[in-house]
Scaffold this motif. Structure first.
Motif, PDB file in Angstrom:
ATOM      1  N   ARG A   1      49.356  50.092  33.552  1.00 53.59           N
ATOM      2  CA  ARG A   1      49.140  50.251  35.002  1.00 53.59           C
ATOM      3  C   ARG A   1      47.645  50.381  35.302  1.00 53.59           C
ATOM      4  NH1 ARG A   1      50.525  48.366  38.928  1.00 53.59           N
ATOM      5  NH2 ARG A   1      52.599  48.408  38.061  1.00 53.59           N
ATOM      6  N   ASP A   2      46.957  51.146  34.468  1.00 47.50           N
ATOM      7  CA  ASP A   2      45.516  51.338  34.641  1.00 47.50           C
ATOM      8  C   ASP A   2      44.764  50.007  34.476  1.00 47.50           C
ATOM      9  OD1 ASP A   2      43.298  53.019  35.055  1.00 47.50           O
ATOM     10  OD2 ASP A   2      42.827  52.880  32.910  1.00 47.50           O
ATOM     11  N   ALA A   3      45.211  49.200  33.508  1.00 45.28           N
ATOM     12  CA  ALA A   3      44.571  47.896  33.277  1.00 45.28           C
ATOM     13  C   ALA A   3      44.764  46.988  34.491  1.00 45.28           C
ATOM     14  CB  ALA A   3      45.165  47.242  32.022  1.00 45.28           C
ATOM     15  N   ILE A   4      45.983  47.015  35.042  1.00 46.32           N
ATOM     16  CA  ILE A   4      46.267  46.172  36.214  1.00 46.32           C
ATOM     17  C   ILE A   4      45.370  46.578  37.385  1.00 46.32           C
ATOM     18  CG2 ILE A   4      48.032  45.677  37.954  1.00 46.32           C
ATOM     19  CD1 ILE A   4      50.098  45.828  35.659  1.00 46.32           C
ATOM     20  N   ASP A   5      45.241  47.895  37.589  1.00 53.54           N
ATOM     21  CA  ASP A   5      44.381  48.370  38.685  1.00 53.54           C
ATOM     22  C   ASP A   5      42.934  47.963  38.450  1.00 53.54           C
ATOM     23  OD1 ASP A   5      46.602  49.444  39.821  1.00 53.54           O
ATOM     24  OD2 ASP A   5      46.225  51.503  39.138  1.00 53.54           O
ATOM     25  N   ALA A   6      42.495  48.052  37.179  1.00 50.87           N
ATOM     26  CA  ALA A   6      41.093  47.746  36.860  1.00 50.87           C
ATOM     27  C   ALA A   6      40.759  46.270  37.125  1.00 50.87           C
ATOM     28  CB  ALA A   6      40.803  48.097  35.404  1.00 50.87           C
ATOM     29  N   ILE A   7      41.738  45.403  36.905  1.00 48.15           N
ATOM     30  CA  ILE A   7      41.494  43.974  37.146  1.00 48.15           C
ATOM     31  C   ILE A   7      41.093  43.766  38.607  1.00 48.15           C
ATOM     32  CG2 ILE A   7      42.618  41.708  37.287  1.00 48.15           C
ATOM     33  CD1 ILE A   7      44.349  42.651  34.864  1.00 48.15           C
ATOM     34  N   ALA A   8      41.758  44.510  39.499  1.00 49.58           N
ATOM     35  CA  ALA A   8      41.433  44.380  40.923  1.00 49.58           C
ATOM     36  C   ALA A   8      40.118  45.074  41.257  1.00 49.58           C
ATOM     37  CB  ALA A   8      42.580  44.948  41.758  1.00 49.58           C
ATOM     38  N   TRP A   9      39.981  46.372  40.874  1.00 51.40           N
ATOM     39  CA  TRP A   9      38.782  47.082  41.353  1.00 51.40           C
ATOM     40  C   TRP A   9      37.495  46.664  40.661  1.00 51.40           C
ATOM     41  CZ3 TRP A   9      36.164  50.074  37.907  1.00 51.40           C
ATOM     42  CH2 TRP A   9      36.869  50.788  36.938  1.00 51.40           C
ATOM     43  N   GLN A  10      37.617  46.082  39.480  1.00 48.14           N
ATOM     44  CA  GLN A  10      36.394  45.546  38.849  1.00 48.14           C
ATOM     45  C   GLN A  10      36.080  44.127  39.343  1.00 48.14           C
ATOM     46  OE1 GLN A  10      36.334  45.856  34.546  1.00 48.14           O
ATOM     47  NE2 GLN A  10      37.005  47.994  34.572  1.00 48.14           N
ATOM     48  N   GLY A  11      36.941  43.634  40.250  1.00 53.46           N
ATOM     49  CA  GLY A  11      36.684  42.310  40.832  1.00 53.46           C
ATOM     50  C   GLY A  11      36.844  41.168  39.842  1.00 53.46           C
ATOM     51  N   ILE A  12      37.649  41.407  38.785  1.00 54.20           N
ATOM     52  CA  ILE A  12      37.802  40.370  37.746  1.00 54.20           C
ATOM     53  C   ILE A  12      38.743  39.270  38.220  1.00 54.20           C
ATOM     54  CG2 ILE A  12      38.754  39.951  35.430  1.00 54.20           C
ATOM     55  CD1 ILE A  12      37.731  42.820  34.750  1.00 54.20           C
ATOM     56  N   GLY A  13      39.791  39.652  38.913  1.00 56.70           N
ATOM     57  CA  GLY A  13      40.771  38.658  39.363  1.00 56.70           C
ATOM     58  C   GLY A  13      41.811  39.326  40.251  1.00 56.70           C
ATOM     59  N   ARG A  14      42.837  38.562  40.567  1.00 56.88           N
ATOM     60  CA  ARG A  14      43.901  39.073  41.440  1.00 56.88           C
ATOM     61  C   ARG A  14      45.219  39.007  40.670  1.00 56.88           C
ATOM     62  NH1 ARG A  14      46.661  35.878  44.916  1.00 56.88           N
ATOM     63  NH2 ARG A  14      45.039  34.300  44.837  1.00 56.88           N
TER      64      ARG A  14
END
Ligand SMILES: NC(=O)c1ccc[n+]([C@@H]2O[C@H](COP(=O)([O-])OP(=O)(O)OC[C@H]3O[C@@H](n4cnc5c(N)ncnc54)[C@H](O)[C@@H]3O)[C@@H](O)[C@H]2O)c1
Ligand SMILES: O=C(O)C(=O)C[C@]1(C(=O)O)C=C[C@@H](O)C=C1
Length: 379
Positions: A355-368
């Motif tokens: 769950r943390d990894a999924i959130d990080a993908i968004a907040w780090q601006g890596i992807g959607r």
């Protein structure tokens, strides 16, 4: 000269599936002006006005109508087509190419070997190119073919139609027949849902082909059987082999078994050759692994901006940093055509870390993250 650099494109059948794809292709990838005519929704230009306002005319109308549509355009053009390039993309080539040759235009028949894709080009798809009368347009044609990124194969129209009796006529016929047999016999064994848990890789692949056909425009599949003169003789061979197999199975003895093995396996194996048989068998295995990955219930699909180098590495490091083990990663496309990375996640991995990894993908601006399936906790 200018004409051959930046020609104006005319689409006959501009509102159809391929007509719409070609419009985007010529406008967006080649920066060309596109006009069209289609009795269903694009009638601003008359046929004559269309001919007069273009340099390249492309016929993308239904197969059985195309030869007569082309002949009608030849009449309408009445010589105004001299100096133009006429193309068509019909799945059958002899009739349309012969009809275009009655004009005074240069003529090339094309056949992209897939439905209009969701991608911007035909990369990875074959396209048959039948050069029938080509001279001053050759350089532009080569630029256009290169821009499509298709794997082009040259043939004359008759050779194309002979090959298509096998590549399309035979493949479609066998899968349409499978669809009909399933419709008749599946209800006796629990219907299609009842069969699904029993699937082999071969069944799954064949079901996908059958359903692709059933999902598509029926007129194309009808015309491919009925408009190609080489299909009927192919169907004779196909029916003879199925009939022969049925007769042998009914006979049921060792002689019949040996006969089946000889005619349907041994002879074909030696015709194909050891190496090609091995390669085909390995291709099947790889598709099996792919299907197995795609069946895994726990995965996330991520859209990554295409124009950023290193974005895949950044995505993977998010998982690495959180100790989330990945089972598979595939680049694919959503049903809408968006390029996605589909990442299979180990069933044993920690739900909170995931769950943390999924959130990080968004907040780090890596992807959607477009989809997260099989997660223990809701998002
Ligand atoms: N769909 C595929 O898988 C595929 C793949 C390769 C080639 N093709 C070929 O592309 C062509 C078009 O296929 P599609 O899938 O776009 O079909 P489609 O039915 O979506 O489009 C055909 C269009 O032609 C129009 N049309 C009919 N009569 C016309 C006329 N007299 N003048 C102008 N337009 C007319 C129709 O209104 C329709 O909009 C066919 O010849 C087909 O063989 C299709
Ligand atoms: O649905 C697809 O993508 C197809 O490949 C369609 C398909 C085919 O089944 O052979 C059907 C008609 C066209 O002439 C080209 C390809």
């Amino acid at each position: 000269m200018q004409t051959h650099e930046m020609p104006r494109i005319g689409l006959v059948g501009s509102q159809g599936a391929y007509g719409r794809w070609l419009r985007c292709f010529f406008e967006d990838r080649m920066g060309l002006r596109v006009v069209g005519h289609d009795p269903h929704g694009d009638t601003a230009l008359t046929e004559r006005a269309l001919i007069e306002s273009v340099d390249v005319l492309i016929f993308c109308a239904p197969i059985h109508q195309t030869p007569s549509v082309i002949r009608h355009y030849v009449e309408q053009a009445a010589g105004a087509e001299r100096g133009q390039l006429w193309l068509d993309i019909t799945s059958i080539k002899a009739g349309p190419v012969a009809a275009m040759l009655t004009s005074q235009a240069e003529v090339v028949g094309l056949h992209p070997m897939s439905a209009a894709p969701k991608s911007a080009t035909l990369r990875g798809r074959a396209m048959v190119v039948c050069e029938a009368r080509l001279d001053r347009w050759r350089a532009w044609l080569e630029r256009f073919l290169a821009a499509t990124e298709a794997d082009c194969v040259r043939a004359n129209a008759d050779q194309h139609d002979r090959v298509m009796a096998l590549v399309q006529g035979m493949v479609h016929a066998t899968h349409m027949a499978q669809g009909a047999v399933l419709r008749e016999l599946a209800p006796t064994v629990g219907d299609l849902d009842g069969i699904r848990p029993f699937s082999s890789v071969g069944y799954e692949l064949d079901v996908a082909v059958t359903r692709r056909i059933l999902a598509s425009n029926p007129v194309i599949y009808q015309d491919i059987q009925f408009e190609n003169p080489y299909v009927a003789p192919m169907l004779e061979r196909l029916a003879a082999h199925i009939d022969g197999l049925r007769d042998l199975v009914r006979q049921g003895d060792d002689v019949a078994r040996e006969r089946m093995r000889e005619t349907l396996l041994t002879q074909s194996r030696s015709y194909v050759g050891e190496q090609a048989v091995a390669e085909g068998s390995y291709a099947f295995e790889r598709l099996g692994y792919l299907l197995a990955d795609l069946r895994e219930p726990r995965y996330i699909s991520v859209f990554l901006p295409l124009d950023r180098p290193g974005s895949l590495r950044a995505l993977l490091s998010v998982f690495e940093q959180r100790g989330v083990n990945l089972d598979s990663i595939h680049s694919s496309r959503s049903a809408e055509g968006e390029l996605l990375f589909r990442i299979g996640v180990s069933r044993e991995c920690d739900a909170m870390a995931l769950r943390d990894a999924i959130d990080a993908i968004a907040w780090q601006g890596i992807g959607r993250v477009v989809e997260a399936a099989g997660m223990a906790t809701p998002s």
